[in-house]
Design an enzyme around this catalytic site. Structure first.
Site, PDB file in Angstrom:
ATOM      1  CG  ASP A 182      -0.076   0.117   2.518  1.00 15.01           C
ATOM      2  OD1 ASP A 182       0.889  -0.645   2.648  1.00 15.01           O
ATOM      3  OD2 ASP A 182      -0.372   0.971   3.351  1.00 15.01           O
ATOM      4  CD  GLU A 183       5.342   2.723   3.048  1.00 18.76           C
ATOM      5  OE1 GLU A 183       5.078   1.637   3.602  1.00 18.76           O
ATOM      6  OE2 GLU A 183       6.239   3.473   3.435  1.00 18.76           O
TER       7      GLU A 183
END
Lengths: 368, 372
Positions: free
Chosen positions: B120-121
């Site tokens: 998610d990053e």
């Protein structure tokens, strides 16, 4: 539920249906197949919530109606390992299914049919019929070019584009593209596009035979459904925009080569042995009447193949991933392949040399 | 095939080139997906993680849970003690991966220079995407809007001239925040930044810095690089640069992995022989699966093992090996375990990776159909 079915009638639909069942499931009921008996018609359903396949078997005599789910993998393994000519009796009793055949008995756990999810499809946008073998050919001709696990998730599938009297499919992983177009009886004023997920495409191709029997195809906003006499296949569509494939069809290639498919295929697979294992690059040197294919690897080994081809014009040196070329040579079925090139930075167009060829393959080069 | 080639985005000969980097990070990602899929969870303390009765560990928790002091990497059982009403949900990795793919696809709309750090990053180098009509802030806003619209979860973003500050910035207004550090604001911003924001400054280094009366990055300005290196070794150089807002690391499209490993915590502590007998075959099989998934750019180097003892102390041991057989790993594990006379609670096996000597990047390049 109670029924008797022959192993021969049950095995194939059961295997095809359970093919969609994933081994590791979040919902326990998804590792099961749903069995529904209505009179003498037994239907089997497997799903992973994205793709659903229903298979239908006609029994020789009606049983006692009912519906229940049993573990797919175990059920298939049992049926497969019974003797070829076995008859199988299934009886549901007290939350279990008893399977009897000859002197073998198995008791399978069950989950209620009401827990079994079905893939809901919305109102249909378009419906048409075509021969099974058309669907099979469209997929077999192009499926190899679909991406696998690409972040551009819309490439992990196959574009179906429907126009008046025409069904076209396109698959690409961003480096090469395969396209096949067939005439089918469809009535639509619009051009309709849908992306089928990779898994759905591969499962559907297993269901289709090389036969003239018709299938009904229904496209809705989020689903595709293909129905034959024996199967109903339903798949979610990939939500995304497929790249504009027409834009990348090469135009204006002035170097047209005709070569023997068998010779090219063999030369590609031999040179591939000494290509760089990572990049799989080979160099093509095109001259009047002759094509030389050269591969090198980091160990400084070298492979060279010379072929006689039908070509006259300027010479050209261009690199390709040999796997992409081999994939095309494997699906084309004419004796000769037509290759159209322009320069070392532009894509190659590969096709059958006939006027009514239905498939096109585009491969981008490598800088070597 | 598309991402085989590690691409170095830009090179510089000692001169720092100003880039514009966005760091995007979904807010409590796993928990956000769970709340999206089950709105009844909203407002309640939830976490995604392993079961407390099986020594599970919290992966992510939402903000209501954080108010109770629950943090990621905390033992689930301990988290439950801090927050007795905590709802601990099992992982649904396929859903998270699916969401991750969509998020990454959104990032890729704005630039090809995306370096994912986790599901998610990611860092995005948008230097070339920024122009008069499209500022970095506008790009970050569009990304945040699209993620909300398409996925129903929020993403925080930080914009800065380098990776270090972009990551600090994305954390600055979390959750659902956007923060920009413009090049001209760097000096002032960094001076007030606590040194604990520098990656690598944890409890121990933090205490050693505190002894030197260093609390904020500004306090480090009175040291020169040589002094810091004398006190902190190689890390001193990093301290020197970060405290001045300098970070020359590039956004790399593909991350270079240094090792691959798998590990297993047992339901009950056991002797090392029992542990090998019960778990080692499976661990090696899992490791093999992970190795098979690596692209060809990696070569396999030394084997290593990790053993964690009943008292939570742990040790690792590595050795060059010709083959990664059961016997070799078992021997390493027994040797590592002999350092401590105690039962074992966890075994891990792994291999160090080497970069495969391949043709230089510039020599081979697969061209893309769609200009990629």
């Amino acid at each position: 539920m109670k029924l008797v079915v022959s192993r021969e009638a049950l095995l194939k639909p059961l295997q095809l249906v359970s093919g969609v069942v994933e081994r590791r499931q979040t919902l326990p009921v998804l590792s099961n197949v749903l069995l529904v008996l209505e009179g003498s018609r037994l239907s089997l359903t497997g799903t992973d919530l994205e793709v659903e396949i229903v298979g239908r078997v006609e029994l020789e005599s009606p049983g006692v109606d009912g519906e229940i789910t049993v573990p797919a993998r175990k059920f298939v393994d049992i049926v497969r390992s019974l003797p070829d000519d076995a008859d199988i009796e299934l009886v549901e009793e007290e939350g279990r299914v008893l399977l009897k055949s000859g002197r073998s008995r198995f008791t399978l756990s069950t989950l209620p049919a009401t827990d079994f999810p079905n893939v809901e499809d919305g109102p249909s946008d378009l419906q048409f019929s075509c021969q099974q073998r058309e669907v099979k050919r469209l997929i077999e001709r192009t499926a190899f070019a679909m991406a696998q696990q690409d972040v551009r998730y819309y490439l992990n599938g196959m574009l179906w584009e429907v126009k008046q009297d025409q069904l076209r499919v396109v698959a690409t992983d961003g480096h090469r593209m395969a396209m096949c177009t067939r005439a089918v009886g469809v009535n639509t004023a619009d051009t309709i596009q849908a992306i089928l997920p990779r898994k759905g495409v591969l499962e559907l191709s297993r269901l289709m035979g090389d036969v003239e029997d018709l299938v009904d195809i229904t496209l809705s906003a989020n689903h595709v459904r293909v129905t034959s006499e024996d199967y109903t296949f339903t798949s979610k569509l990939v939500d995304g925009k497929f790249p504009d494939y027409e834009r990348v069809l090469p135009r204006g290639g002035d170097k047209i080569v005709f070569g023997s498919r068998t010779e090219l295929k063999q030369a590609f697979s031999r040179t591939a042995i000494l290509s760089n294992e990572k990049y799989r690059g080979v160099r093509l040197l095109l001259e009047d009447g002759q094509l030389t294919i050269v591969a090198n690897n980091p160990e400084q080994e070298e492979a060279e193949e010379q072929l006689t081809v039908d070509y006259s014009g300027n010479s050209l040196e261009v690199g390709f991933n040999v796997s992409y070329l081999t994939d095309v040579a494997n699906v084309i079925d004419s004796d000769t392949i037509k290759i159209t090139l322009s320069d070392a930075n532009s894509s190659a167009l590969l096709e059958e040399p006939v006027d009514d060829g239905d498939s096109l393959y585009v491969v981008m080069p490598m800088r070597l | 095939m598309a991402y085989l080639i590690p691409v170095f985005i830009y090179s510089f000969g000692g001169v720092a080139v100003s880039r514009t980097i966005i760091h995007c990070d979904a807010d409590c990602f796993f928990a956000a997906i769970e709340m999206r899929d089950n709105p009844q969870l909203h407002g309640r303390p939830i976490a995604v993680g392993g079961r407390p009765d099986r020594r599970g560990v919290i992966s992510t928790c939402n903000y209501p849970a954080r108010q109770f002091g629950v943090r990621s990497a905390m033992a689930s059982a301990y988290a439950l003690r801090l927050c007795p009403g905590l709802i601990i949900l099992p992982h649904r990795m396929t859903h998270y991966r699916d969401a991750s793919q969509k998020i990454m696809a959104i990032f890729h709309q704005f630039t090809d220079l995306v370096e994912p750090l986790s599901l998610d990053e990611a860092f995005l180098d948008v230097t070339d995407a920024v122009n008069d009509s499209n500022s970095a802030r506008a790009i970050a806003e569009q990304i945040r809007e699209q993620v909300v619209a398409q996925l129903g979860i929020t993403v925080s973003a930080g914009i800065a001239p380098n990776k270090f500050l972009a990551k600090v910035a994305s954390d600055w207004r979390k959750p659902d925040g956007l923060f920009e550090i413009k090049p001209e604001q760097v000096a002032e911003f960094v001076a007030r930044l606590p040194v604990s924001c520098i990656p690598g400054v944890g409890k121990v280094t933090g205490e050693r810095l505190a002894q030197l009366q260093v609390k904020n990055c500004g306090d480090l300005l009175r040291f020169d690089e040589r002094e810091l290196c004398e006190r902190f070794g190689q890390f001193g150089s990093r301290l020197y640069h970060c405290s001045r807002g300098i970070d020359s690391r590039l956004v790399r499209v593909e991350r270079q992995r240094k090792s691959v490993s798998v590990e297993q915590t047992f339901a009950q502590d056991m002797t090392v022989d029992e542990a090998c007998e019960t778990y080692l075959t499976e661990l090696i099989a899992r490791l093999q699966v992970r190795i098979d998934k690596l692209t060809d750019q990696y070569g396999v180097g030394k084997a290593f093992v990790k053993v964690k003892f009943a008292d939570f102390s742990s040790t690792t041991l590595e050795r060059a090996n010709d083959e990664f057989s059961y016997c070799n790993f078992a021997e390493l594990i027994r040797e590592a375990a002999s350092r401590h006379d105690s039962r074992v609670r966890l075994l891990g096996v792994g291999v160090r990776l080497t970069e495969q000597a391949a043709a230089p990047v510039a020599e081979v390049e697969q061209l893309g159909l769609f200009g990629g």
